[in-house]
Scaffold this motif. Sequence first.
Motif, PDB file in Angstrom:
ATOM      1  N   LEU A  21       0.830  -1.210   0.000  1.00 28.51           N
ATOM      2  CA  LEU A  21       0.000   0.000   0.000  1.00 28.51           C
ATOM      3  C   LEU A  21       0.865   1.260   0.000  1.00 28.51           C
ATOM      4  N   GLY A  22       1.975   1.217   0.757  1.00 29.37           N
ATOM      5  CA  GLY A  22       2.879   2.358   0.780  1.00 29.37           C
ATOM      6  C   GLY A  22       3.519   2.603  -0.572  1.00 29.37           C
ATOM      7  N   ALA A  23       3.938   1.505  -1.243  1.00 34.04           N
ATOM      8  CA  ALA A  23       4.540   1.629  -2.573  1.00 34.04           C
ATOM      9  C   ALA A  23       3.522   2.150  -3.578  1.00 34.04           C
ATOM     10  N   ALA A  24       2.275   1.669  -3.468  1.00 30.35           N
ATOM     11  CA  ALA A  24       1.221   2.125  -4.379  1.00 30.35           C
ATOM     12  C   ALA A  24       0.934   3.611  -4.172  1.00 30.35           C
ATOM     13  N   LEU A  25       0.919   4.039  -2.914  1.00 29.73           N
ATOM     14  CA  LEU A  25       0.677   5.453  -2.613  1.00 29.73           C
ATOM     15  C   LEU A  25       1.788   6.319  -3.195  1.00 29.73           C
ATOM     16  N   ASN A  26       3.032   5.867  -3.039  1.00 28.51           N
ATOM     17  CA  ASN A  26       4.159   6.649  -3.547  1.00 28.51           C
ATOM     18  C   ASN A  26       4.198   6.663  -5.065  1.00 28.51           C
TER      19      ASN A  26
END
Length: 303
Positions: A21-26
């Motif tokens: 989720l963090g990678a997708a947000l970034n």
Amino acid sequence: MKIKATIERVPGGMMIIPLFLGAALNTFAPGTAEFFGGFTGALITGTLPILGVFIFCVGATIDFRSSGYIARKGITLLLGKIGFAALLGVIAAQFIPDDGIQSGFFAGLSVLAIVAVMNETNGGLYLALMNHMGRKEDAGAFAFISTESGPFMTMVTFGVTGLAAFPWETLAATVIPFFAFSLGNTLNFGMLIQSGLLGIFIGVSVVILSGSSLFLLDRFIARGDGVAGVAASSTAGAAVAVPYALAEANASFAPVAESATAIIATSVIVTSLLTPLATVWVDKKIKQKKRRTPPPKNQMTIN
């Protein structure tokens, strides 16, 4: 809805899903931290402060009497990781030209990319995995593993193997590792496109090759069960900065710095997802084997 229970249905879900989720947000909303600012922005980009508190809390649960085991485990994984990267680098240097491979599936691959991608462990990921599995003493090995982050160890590896030379002043300046950006800011799915299938292949290879060698070292040298070795089979986010750092110190790396950065960045993403899965799988297999193995005869009770 039981969110935690749902997440834990995925092997290593407590690590993989938040990371994804963090990678997708970034990737799709890189300006989110700046947009919100304040506590929310700091939470999104504050990997180091959170990790610092995490390390302190883990340390508070470790008994000093376990220091011998922790040192043996940490030194074994540290030297094993660096030694394996050095070995692959020496072998690769016999087949790969100084300016990297220029055509075919392996176009863009260089000795720099191979050494850097294998040389550095994602210490934060290792620490989180070991703590999540309740392996407090194994988590303590993070103190040794974390020294791999940044260009210092990669420079040492190249120097020791004779693949390249660096001024001692440059080496001294990199002893204290730091992250220019938090790990989440380096995980951008766009890198998967830039490096193509080669980057994904390298990432998978890191988990398989590095994980296998560290598993054996953990079992037979550190006298563990091998799970910690597999947990150390990732590529550190700090490795993304290594190619250009080495290129600034030694101009011979300049032609391959860009392609190596893309490959390493992809390996960071791939190993961040696969290492937890591999660690959980190995841990499960070992526990199953222990349950099937009967205790020694002198420990068996007679009904």
